[in-house]
Scaffold this motif. Sequence first.
Motif, PDB file in Angstrom:
ATOM      1  N   PRO A  51      11.455   4.051  -5.762  1.00 32.39           N
ATOM      2  CA  PRO A  51      12.508   4.294  -4.772  1.00 32.39           C
ATOM      3  C   PRO A  51      12.076   5.277  -3.688  1.00 32.39           C
ATOM      4  CG  PRO A  51      13.059   5.346  -6.869  1.00 32.39           C
ATOM      5  CD  PRO A  51      11.830   4.524  -7.112  1.00 32.39           C
ATOM      6  N   GLY A  52      11.033   6.073  -3.943  1.00 25.70           N
ATOM      7  CA  GLY A  52      10.588   7.056  -2.954  1.00 25.70           C
ATOM      8  C   GLY A  52       9.754   6.448  -1.828  1.00 25.70           C
ATOM      9  N   ALA A  53       9.426   5.162  -1.925  1.00 23.97           N
ATOM     10  CA  ALA A  53       8.604   4.534  -0.869  1.00 23.97           C
ATOM     11  C   ALA A  53       9.436   4.438   0.414  1.00 23.97           C
ATOM     12  CB  ALA A  53       8.142   3.150  -1.322  1.00 23.97           C
ATOM     13  N   ARG A  54       8.879   4.951   1.518  1.00 25.90           N
ATOM     14  CA  ARG A  54       9.644   5.039   2.778  1.00 25.90           C
ATOM     15  C   ARG A  54       9.082   4.063   3.805  1.00 25.90           C
ATOM     16  NH1 ARG A  54       8.962   9.829   5.419  1.00 25.90           N
ATOM     17  NH2 ARG A  54       6.998  10.151   4.341  1.00 25.90           N
ATOM     18  N   PHE A  55      10.000   3.379   4.492  1.00 27.12           N
ATOM     19  CA  PHE A  55       9.615   2.401   5.512  1.00 27.12           C
ATOM     20  C   PHE A  55      10.498   2.566   6.737  1.00 27.12           C
ATOM     21  CE2 PHE A  55       8.569   0.578   1.392  1.00 27.12           C
ATOM     22  CZ  PHE A  55       7.241   0.235   1.585  1.00 27.12           C
ATOM     23  N   GLU A  56       9.882   2.395   7.910  1.00 25.79           N
ATOM     24  CA  GLU A  56      10.642   2.425   9.164  1.00 25.79           C
ATOM     25  C   GLU A  56      10.114   1.339  10.082  1.00 25.79           C
ATOM     26  OE1 GLU A  56      10.523   6.234  11.117  1.00 25.79           O
ATOM     27  OE2 GLU A  56      11.084   7.280   9.267  1.00 25.79           O
ATOM     28  N   HIS A  77       0.835  -1.210   0.000  1.00 20.82           N
ATOM     29  CA  HIS A  77       0.000   0.000   0.000  1.00 20.82           C
ATOM     30  C   HIS A  77       0.865   1.255   0.000  1.00 20.82           C
ATOM     31  CE1 HIS A  77      -2.548  -3.272   1.686  1.00 20.82           C
ATOM     32  NE2 HIS A  77      -3.157  -2.922   0.569  1.00 20.82           N
ATOM     33  N   THR A  78       1.953   1.228   0.745  1.00 18.18           N
ATOM     34  CA  THR A  78       2.877   2.369   0.722  1.00 18.18           C
ATOM     35  C   THR A  78       3.444   2.543  -0.685  1.00 18.18           C
ATOM     36  OG1 THR A  78       3.449   2.141   3.048  1.00 18.18           O
ATOM     37  CG2 THR A  78       5.077   3.216   1.644  1.00 18.18           C
ATOM     38  N   ILE A  79       3.822   1.440  -1.313  1.00 10.14           N
ATOM     39  CA  ILE A  79       4.410   1.502  -2.656  1.00 10.14           C
ATOM     40  C   ILE A  79       3.383   2.038  -3.663  1.00 10.14           C
ATOM     41  CG2 ILE A  79       5.324   0.092  -4.558  1.00 10.14           C
ATOM     42  CD1 ILE A  79       6.505  -1.784  -2.314  1.00 10.14           C
ATOM     43  N   ALA A  80       2.173   1.478  -3.622  1.00 11.00           N
ATOM     44  CA  ALA A  80       1.153   1.890  -4.604  1.00 11.00           C
ATOM     45  C   ALA A  80       0.796   3.370  -4.429  1.00 11.00           C
ATOM     46  CB  ALA A  80      -0.091   1.016  -4.452  1.00 11.00           C
ATOM     47  N   LEU A  81       0.643   3.813  -3.175  1.00 13.12           N
ATOM     48  CA  LEU A  81       0.242   5.205  -2.947  1.00 13.12           C
ATOM     49  C   LEU A  81       1.399   6.163  -3.239  1.00 13.12           C
ATOM     50  CD1 LEU A  81      -1.933   4.709   0.272  1.00 13.12           C
ATOM     51  CD2 LEU A  81      -2.733   5.200  -2.052  1.00 13.12           C
ATOM     52  N   THR A  82       2.622   5.770  -2.903  1.00  8.95           N
ATOM     53  CA  THR A  82       3.784   6.610  -3.231  1.00  8.95           C
ATOM     54  C   THR A  82       3.884   6.772  -4.750  1.00  8.95           C
ATOM     55  OG1 THR A  82       4.955   5.831  -1.263  1.00  8.95           O
ATOM     56  CG2 THR A  82       6.293   6.865  -2.979  1.00  8.95           C
ATOM     57  N   ALA A  83       3.672   5.673  -5.475  1.00 10.62           N
ATOM     58  CA  ALA A  83       3.752   5.727  -6.944  1.00 10.62           C
ATOM     59  C   ALA A  83       2.706   6.685  -7.515  1.00 10.62           C
ATOM     60  CB  ALA A  83       3.580   4.328  -7.530  1.00 10.62           C
ATOM     61  N   LEU A  84       1.590   6.850  -6.780  1.00  8.49           N
ATOM     62  CA  LEU A  84       0.534   7.769  -7.241  1.00  8.49           C
ATOM     63  C   LEU A  84       0.804   9.215  -6.803  1.00  8.49           C
ATOM     64  CD1 LEU A  84      -2.631   5.566  -6.530  1.00  8.49           C
ATOM     65  CD2 LEU A  84      -1.759   6.270  -8.787  1.00  8.49           C
ATOM     66  N   GLY A  85       1.904   9.430  -6.076  1.00  8.91           N
ATOM     67  CA  GLY A  85       2.277  10.796  -5.699  1.00  8.91           C
ATOM     68  C   GLY A  85       1.952  11.191  -4.272  1.00  8.91           C
ATOM     69  N   TYR A  86       1.429  10.270  -3.468  1.00 10.42           N
ATOM     70  CA  TYR A  86       1.120  10.593  -2.067  1.00 10.42           C
ATOM     71  C   TYR A  86       2.394  10.581  -1.225  1.00 10.42           C
ATOM     72  CZ  TYR A  86      -3.772   9.843  -3.291  1.00 10.42           C
ATOM     73  OH  TYR A  86      -5.017   9.937  -3.875  1.00 10.42           O
ATOM     74  N   ASP A  87       2.340  11.328  -0.115  1.00 12.62           N
ATOM     75  CA  ASP A  87       3.439  11.386   0.857  1.00 12.62           C
ATOM     76  C   ASP A  87       3.138  10.333   1.926  1.00 12.62           C
ATOM     77  OD1 ASP A  87       5.205  11.987   2.884  1.00 12.62           O
ATOM     78  OD2 ASP A  87       4.459  14.031   3.229  1.00 12.62           O
ATOM     79  N   VAL A  88       3.771   9.173   1.817  1.00  7.80           N
ATOM     80  CA  VAL A  88       3.395   8.005   2.636  1.00  7.80           C
ATOM     81  C   VAL A  88       4.575   7.503   3.449  1.00  7.80           C
ATOM     82  CG1 VAL A  88       2.207   5.773   2.585  1.00  7.80           C
ATOM     83  CG2 VAL A  88       2.067   7.274   0.607  1.00  7.80           C
ATOM     84  N   LEU A  89       4.278   7.065   4.678  1.00  6.46           N
ATOM     85  CA  LEU A  89       5.268   6.343   5.477  1.00  6.46           C
ATOM     86  C   LEU A  89       4.668   4.996   5.866  1.00  6.46           C
ATOM     87  CD1 LEU A  89       7.970   6.248   7.048  1.00  6.46           C
ATOM     88  CD2 LEU A  89       6.741   7.210   9.006  1.00  6.46           C
ATOM     89  N   GLY A  90       5.385   3.924   5.564  1.00  5.61           N
ATOM     90  CA  GLY A  90       4.981   2.587   6.002  1.00  5.61           C
ATOM     91  C   GLY A  90       5.807   2.195   7.204  1.00  5.61           C
TER      92      GLY A  90
END
Length: 220
Positions: free
Chosen positions: A85-90, A51-64
């Motif tokens: 590459p912009g998908a962020r995870f912590e 979900h983080t990947i899909a939403l980041t790809a659509l341009g949302y500012d997401v943190l997983g």
Amino acid sequence: MTQAPEVWNSAYDNDTAPWIIGGPQPAIVELERAGHIRGRVLDPGAGAGEHTIALTALGYDVLGVDLSPSAVAYARRNAAAKNVPGARFEVADMVALARSGDNPLGTFDTIVDSALFHVFLADAAARADYVRTLHRLCVPGGHLHVLALSNAEEGFGPRIGAEMIRDSFTAPGWAIEDLRSDRYYGRITETIAEQAGDLTPDAAGRVEAAAWLARIRRIG
Ligand SMILES: C[S@@+](CC[C@H](N)C(=O)[O-])C[C@H]1O[C@@H](n2cnc3c(N)ncnc32)[C@H](O)[C@@H]1O
């Protein structure tokens, strides 16, 4: 007791996680299409990161975020493989955060819980702490979406009744704006082979189960 990180790690390290279907849940895709995702977005219990990947790809500012370091490593590999590459995870424990004075994650306008809330089915204290963390991380007026397995049908995984959602998200902190039946998709692995033995996978290898989809607003 909720499960320790090692238990979750093993699902990712041994590739036995039944919730990994290679893409986002259709219910979450539909939520986005309907315009329910806005602002800073948190994906708690991000798992494989779909979900983080899909939403980041659509341009949302997401943190997983996920309790399991192996999940976070898996999600980062998944994002690289999907060229996001912009998908962020912590790594973060949404239950422990309720008992901590710190909030290293910041606040969010939209929180998308896919299959985390139901994990606390048998642990009322952890569930209450999780809800407290959600309240702290959601801005006033922001929205929380919960997609959780439902006990309305036989299926797999921890299945909850709608009243558990209603009881957890009550005034003055929250208002449930919508609570409806939906579907959650998984795959049959050794973890759920006995529970899901009667289900027939679709052409994509997925099995589906009854779920709840709740839209909840932080009001206080
Ligand atoms: C059933 S999986 C769902 C994964 C993903 N959201 C999905 O729908 O495919 C639940 C995830 O929540 C994570 N998790 C469990 N307890 C957690 C906690 N206290 N804080 C953050 N993540 C947690 C697990 O490591 C696991 O990756």
